[in-house]
Design an enzyme around this catalytic site. Structure first.
Site, mmCIF file in Angstrom:
data_model
loop_
_atom_site.group_PDB
_atom_site.id
_atom_site.type_symbol
_atom_site.label_atom_id
_atom_site.label_comp_id
_atom_site.label_asym_id
_atom_site.label_seq_id
_atom_site.Cartn_x
_atom_site.Cartn_y
_atom_site.Cartn_z
ATOM 1 N N ARG A 91 -40.054 -6.354 -3.991
ATOM 2 C CA ARG A 91 -40.498 -5.110 -4.619
ATOM 3 C C ARG A 91 -39.978 -4.960 -6.028
ATOM 4 O O ARG A 91 -40.554 -4.257 -6.841
ATOM 5 C CB ARG A 91 -40.014 -3.908 -3.796
ATOM 6 N N LYS A 128 -25.930 -2.225 12.757
ATOM 7 C CA LYS A 128 -26.867 -1.315 12.081
ATOM 8 C C LYS A 128 -27.364 -0.246 13.037
ATOM 9 O O LYS A 128 -27.517 -0.514 14.229
ATOM 10 C CB LYS A 128 -28.100 -2.107 11.616
ATOM 11 N N SER A 152 -38.843 1.281 4.618
ATOM 12 C CA SER A 152 -38.824 1.978 5.907
ATOM 13 C C SER A 152 -37.928 3.209 5.803
ATOM 14 O O SER A 152 -38.240 4.264 6.367
ATOM 15 C CB SER A 152 -38.307 1.046 7.006
ATOM 16 N N HIS A 211 -45.277 -4.014 4.455
ATOM 17 C CA HIS A 211 -45.051 -5.181 5.315
ATOM 18 C C HIS A 211 -46.384 -5.803 5.735
ATOM 19 O O HIS A 211 -46.549 -7.017 5.702
ATOM 20 C CB HIS A 211 -44.324 -4.775 6.603
#
Ligand code: ADP
Length: 166
Positions: free
Chosen positions: A91, A41, A128, A17
């Site tokens: 990514r 979440k 993460s 990040h």
């Protein structure tokens, strides 16, 4: 004034990040790192902790602000902040497949463009989720996260001599 928003849950923020933030900050006059909350979440870190870890990762915040984003529409948030672009790190092709329809929808909703920045190869494998898993199992993630994040991850990791530890 060209302003961009880099949204994410940053649970926690990591070097992948930070590298995207540094590059995006060079492309825009102002970059808002928008820390999102989605009440469906489950986060490892609270919103305040995620904000604090993100802030402490920078020696200087010139041109960068770190804000909570709330739960609303990203397109609306960008419109309210006068941002003309959303930054997304890519990514892999699966990131792209996931992001493309959202980018089109956001442009149709508020005219905001999405700028994709390819992940730096050193950090391409980072998420993460992976960092939390590795740290929880006692792995060394110090090359992948800023110091303040490492400290918090270690505070929650098992000690080598604790039951279930290694
Ligand atoms: P996570 O790190 O768990 O995938 P986030 O929601 O915090 O999730 O990610 C926010 C943004 O950062 C997204 O645009 C995501 O694609 C991007 N990103 C995540 N990891 C990396 C990485 N290693 N390199 C570049 N960009 C990344």
């Amino acid at each position: 004034m060209r302003r961009a928003v880099y949204p994410g849950s940053f649970d926690p923020i990591h070097n992948g990040h930070l590298e995207v933030i540094a590059r995006a900050a060079g492309l825009f006059d102002e970059l808002i790192v928008a820390v999102s909350t989605n009440y469906s979440k489950k986060y490892r870190f609270s919103l305040d902790e995620r904000l604090e870890m993100a802030k402490s990762a920078f020696a200087s915040l010139r041109g960068i602000s770190i804000e909570p984003m709330g739960e609303g529409l990203l397109a609306e948030y960008c419109h309210d902040r006068g941002a003309s672009a959303i930054i997304k790190g890519l990514r892999s092709s699966s990131d792209f497949d996931y992001e493309l329809p959202m980018a089109t929808m956001n442009r149709q909703l508020s005219g905001v463009e999405t700028v994709f920045l390819p992940a730096e190869s050193r950090y391409q494998h980072l998420s993460s989720t992976m960092i939390k898993e590795v740290a929880t199992l006692g792995g060394d993630v110090s090359d992948f996260v800023p110091k303040a994040v490492l400290k918090r991850l270690l505070a929650g990791a098992p000690r080598p001599d604790s039951p279930g530890g290694h």
